[in-house]
Design an enzyme around this catalytic site. Structure first.
Site, PDB file in Angstrom:
ATOM      1  N   ASN A 148       0.812  -1.228   0.000  1.00  0.00           N
ATOM      2  CA  ASN A 148       0.000   0.000   0.000  1.00  0.00           C
ATOM      3  C   ASN A 148       0.844   1.277   0.000  1.00  0.00           C
ATOM      4  O   ASN A 148       0.454   2.276  -0.594  1.00  0.00           O
ATOM      5  CB  ASN A 148      -1.008  -0.011   1.157  1.00  0.00           C
ATOM      6  CG  ASN A 148      -0.353  -0.006   2.513  1.00  0.00           C
ATOM      7  OD1 ASN A 148       0.692  -0.617   2.701  1.00  0.00           O
ATOM      8  ND2 ASN A 148      -0.936   0.690   3.448  1.00  0.00           N
ATOM      9  N   GLU A 246       3.438  -5.047  12.490  1.00  0.00           N
ATOM     10  CA  GLU A 246       2.553  -3.887  12.272  1.00  0.00           C
ATOM     11  C   GLU A 246       1.427  -4.366  11.380  1.00  0.00           C
ATOM     12  O   GLU A 246       1.640  -4.620  10.192  1.00  0.00           O
ATOM     13  CB  GLU A 246       3.328  -2.750  11.586  1.00  0.00           C
ATOM     14  CG  GLU A 246       4.485  -2.203  12.387  1.00  0.00           C
ATOM     15  CD  GLU A 246       4.049  -1.516  13.665  1.00  0.00           C
ATOM     16  OE1 GLU A 246       2.865  -1.112  13.759  1.00  0.00           O
ATOM     17  OE2 GLU A 246       4.870  -1.390  14.574  1.00  0.00           O
TER      18      GLU A 246
HETATM   19  P1  NAD Z   1      -0.151  -9.152   3.372  1.00  0.00           P
HETATM   20  O1  NAD Z   1      -0.118  -9.596   4.789  1.00  0.00           O
HETATM   21  O2  NAD Z   1      -0.917  -9.957   2.399  1.00  0.00           O
HETATM   22  O3  NAD Z   1       1.329  -9.074   2.767  1.00  0.00           O
HETATM   23  C1  NAD Z   1       2.334  -8.278   3.351  1.00  0.00           C
HETATM   24  C2  NAD Z   1       3.687  -8.848   2.971  1.00  0.00           C
HETATM   25  O4  NAD Z   1       3.807 -10.144   3.563  1.00  0.00           O
HETATM   26  C3  NAD Z   1       3.880  -9.044   1.463  1.00  0.00           C
HETATM   27  O5  NAD Z   1       5.236  -8.770   1.139  1.00  0.00           O
HETATM   28  C4  NAD Z   1       3.577 -10.521   1.283  1.00  0.00           C
HETATM   29  O6  NAD Z   1       4.204 -11.106   0.160  1.00  0.00           O
HETATM   30  C5  NAD Z   1       4.127 -11.100   2.572  1.00  0.00           C
HETATM   31  N1  NAD Z   1       3.524 -12.372   2.967  1.00  0.00           N
HETATM   32  C6  NAD Z   1       2.315 -12.876   2.616  1.00  0.00           C
HETATM   33  N2  NAD Z   1       2.141 -14.098   3.169  1.00  0.00           N
HETATM   34  C7  NAD Z   1       3.253 -14.363   3.887  1.00  0.00           C
HETATM   35  C8  NAD Z   1       3.664 -15.461   4.699  1.00  0.00           C
HETATM   36  N3  NAD Z   1       2.896 -16.538   4.859  1.00  0.00           N
HETATM   37  N4  NAD Z   1       4.869 -15.392   5.309  1.00  0.00           N
HETATM   38  C9  NAD Z   1       5.661 -14.300   5.173  1.00  0.00           C
HETATM   39  N5  NAD Z   1       5.331 -13.235   4.404  1.00  0.00           N
HETATM   40  C10 NAD Z   1       4.136 -13.266   3.776  1.00  0.00           C
HETATM   41  O7  NAD Z   1      -0.614  -7.638   3.428  1.00  0.00           O
HETATM   42  P2  NAD Z   1      -0.884  -6.671   2.205  1.00  0.00           P
HETATM   43  O8  NAD Z   1      -2.181  -7.088   1.598  1.00  0.00           O
HETATM   44  O9  NAD Z   1       0.339  -6.584   1.375  1.00  0.00           O
HETATM   45  O10 NAD Z   1      -1.048  -5.256   2.964  1.00  0.00           O
HETATM   46  C11 NAD Z   1      -2.247  -4.796   3.474  1.00  0.00           C
HETATM   47  C12 NAD Z   1      -2.304  -5.027   4.974  1.00  0.00           C
HETATM   48  O11 NAD Z   1      -1.191  -4.391   5.591  1.00  0.00           O
HETATM   49  C13 NAD Z   1      -3.520  -4.394   5.603  1.00  0.00           C
HETATM   50  O12 NAD Z   1      -4.052  -5.295   6.558  1.00  0.00           O
HETATM   51  C14 NAD Z   1      -2.976  -3.161   6.292  1.00  0.00           C
HETATM   52  O13 NAD Z   1      -3.720  -2.690   7.383  1.00  0.00           O
HETATM   53  C15 NAD Z   1      -1.632  -3.631   6.714  1.00  0.00           C
HETATM   54  N6  NAD Z   1      -0.726  -2.506   6.946  1.00  0.00           N
HETATM   55  C16 NAD Z   1      -0.377  -2.217   8.233  1.00  0.00           C
HETATM   56  C17 NAD Z   1       0.449  -1.129   8.502  1.00  0.00           C
HETATM   57  C18 NAD Z   1       0.870  -0.788   9.914  1.00  0.00           C
HETATM   58  O14 NAD Z   1       1.827  -0.032  10.062  1.00  0.00           O
HETATM   59  N7  NAD Z   1       0.207  -1.291  10.941  1.00  0.00           N
HETATM   60  C19 NAD Z   1       0.919  -0.348   7.442  1.00  0.00           C
HETATM   61  C20 NAD Z   1       0.535  -0.667   6.146  1.00  0.00           C
HETATM   62  C21 NAD Z   1      -0.283  -1.769   5.909  1.00  0.00           C
END
Ligand code: NAD
Length: 478
Positions: A148, A246
């Site tokens: 994002n 996070e």
């Molecule tokens: P996601 O959890 O699908 O993916 C995030 C990252 O993790 C990607 O690089 C992905 O390839 C990797 N990933 C996916 N499965 C994994 C696994 N099993 N093991 C290790 N890595 C894995 O999230 P997204 O869809 O990319 O991002 C959106 C989410 O992120 C939303 O829930 C949003 O709220 C959250 N977010 C949180 C913050 C914060 O600071 N709290 C900031 C930005 C986004």
């Protein structure tokens, strides 16, 4: 077609196995390919990081800081190219990338360059003698970031990890690999030793999990969804790894009748819908004091209807598409569910009739706090309105979900603002503002929003191991 390969040991490397398509969300068409990394690619990047660690961690902090500063300079000199790349890759408005997110990535690098030289450890002088605490880098650490805010969050993690003297293997989201790859191409010019920062692209369940479970990876800094955060915690906990998580948010925006809300309407709209609602800090649950609910709702709907939606490269556009087909499906399914839960659609409510993954900015009302719409993160251009009668009810509504990332409180009553700030079950509260960031402050959430804090010295502490050294002092010095 453009291809984004790994960066391993300072070299751009094609994947051992295959490539994945990368899509332009405004057209729903592939425009590039990214390495579909494997556990072997992770192995190679960790080996290169382990080899770089003694040199990188052995440099004086000033020298590491100069590398981060030079990287910031190089990024700044190419800010337009990076903003274009980010806009096409993530479908985010170019203006948002150019004015906010790329500058923030530059600021992250500069901030942690300074932190490298300002970081201090503790010293305790007392009856037991003198204790001082060494803060040593961990070794090789992994960072895993989402799509994002691609470069903004990528740099938010790698900068403190490198500043503290660690070698890093970073995994950007496979949906948005462009700007991390471009940044990787500047590392040598900035003076980093080969391997100090490696980048392995690919799917989370393959590359992400190989990093999390790699025995030589000492700590994992993850930003992403709560579901994946839980999965990572489950893998890392038995290996006793350091973990920063996070995760998602479902943040409340509390608007009291005495607030100067007309003046703040633009910020209130941004807080709900910036980046098509794809920011973990977006205020997706708007809670309004009953006395002003009609006036407030009508004014908000008017502003939201007027938001320019369209091609993210168009400088006037404020709302672009969602990032992927899968995310578009998730958000449109959430809108269908909201209708079955009894929502009244005040504006928007569905997909736009145009190519690309566009969903109209949407406001919903008529749903209680226990509905899935008000409890689960949608992460799209969707906000709900609920009303409250008094402060106690506002607090109860705000706390009525498992997430606890941030909240904003809008009131002229300072006592109330501070009272609520102390009581809200979240990691960050803004009063009469939203997303006002000072990089020194602790960043993170409670409950389903995660574990630990990033930002400032919190990040430097996370990426170091404290080692206490106790020293007996002679009787005359006690
Ligand atoms: P996601 O959890 O699908 O993916 C995030 C990252 O993790 C990607 O690089 C992905 O390839 C990797 N990933 C996916 N499965 C994994 C696994 N099993 N093991 C290790 N890595 C894995 O999230 P997204 O869809 O990319 O991002 C959106 C989410 O992120 C939303 O829930 C949003 O709220 C959250 N977010 C949180 C913050 C914060 O600071 N709290 C900031 C930005 C986004």
């Amino acid at each position: 077609m453009l291809r984004y390969g790994h960066l391993i040991g300072g070299r751009q490397v094609a994947p051992a196995a295959a490539w994945l398509d990368v899509f332009d969300p405004a057209r729903a068409q592939p425009y590039a390919q990214v390495a579909d990394g494997t556990a072997d690619d992770v192995e190679a990047a960790v080996a290169a990081a382990e080899a770089a660690f003694p040199e990188w961690s052995g440099w004086p902090a000033e020298r590491r800081a100069r590398c981060l500063e030079r990287l910031a300079d190089l990024l700044e000199s190419r800010a337009d190219d990076f903003a274009h790349a980010e806009s096409r890759d993530a479908g985010k408005p170019y203006a948002l990338a150019r004015e906010a997110e790329i500058p923030r990535a530059i600021a992250n690098l500069r901030f942690f360059a300074h932190a490298a030289t300002q970081f201090a450890s503790e010293c305790h002088h007392g009856q037991a003698g003198l204790n001082y605490t060494l803060r040593q880098p961990l070794g090789t650490v992994a960072t895993i970031s989402p799509w994002n805010l691609p470069l903004y969050l990528f740099t938010w993690k790698i900068a403190p990890a490198l500043a503290a003297g660690n070698a890093v293997v970073a995994k950007p989201s496979e949906l948005t690999p462009a700007t991390a790859t471009l940044l990787g191409g500047l590392l040598a010019e900035a003076g980093f030793p080969d391997g100090a920062l490696g980048i392995v692209h690919g799917r989370g369940e393959v590359v992400g999990e190989a990093l999390v479970t790699h025995p030589q990876v000492r700590a994992i800094s993850f930003t992403g969804s709560t579901a994946v955060g839980r999965r990572i915690a489950g893998l890392a906990a038995p290996m006793l790894k350091k973990l920063s998580l996070e995760l998602g948010g479902k943040n409340p925006t509390l608007v009291f009748a005495d607030a100067d809300w007309e003046r703040h309407l633009d910020t209130l709209v941004r807080s709900a819908l910036q980046n098509s609602g794809q920011i973990c800090l977006c205020g997706s649950r708007i809670l309004v004091e009953r006395g002003i609910r009609h006036r407030f709702r009508d004014a908000l709907v008017e502003r939201v209807r007027a938001l320019p939606v369209g091609d993210p490269m168009d400088p006037g556009v404020r709302v672009g598409p969602l990032v992927s087909q899968a995310h578009f499906d998730k958000v449109t399914a959430a809108l269908a569910r909201a209708r079955t839960e009894g929502a009244t659609v005040l504006c928007g409510g569905g997909a736009l009739d145009r190519p690309g993954w566009f969903v109209a900015p949407t406001l919903l009302e008529g749903l209680g706090p226990d509905t899935a719409t008000n409890r689960e993160e949608i992460f799209g251009p969707v906000a709900t309105l609920q009303s409250f009668d008094d402060e106690a009810q506002a607090l109860a509504l705000a706390d009525a979900c498992d997430y606890g990332l941030s909240a904003s409180v809008w009131t002229r009553d300072l006592d109330r603002a501070h009272r609520l700030a102390a009581r809200l079950r979240v990691g960050m509260v803004w009063i009469n503002t939203w997303l006002m960031r000072d990089l020194r402050t602790p960043f993170g959430g409670t409950g389903a929003s995660g574990l630990g804090r990033e930002g400032g010295m919190e990040a430097m502490r996370f990426f170091t191991e404290p080692k206490n050294v106790g020293l007996a002092l002679g009787p005359s010095l006690e």
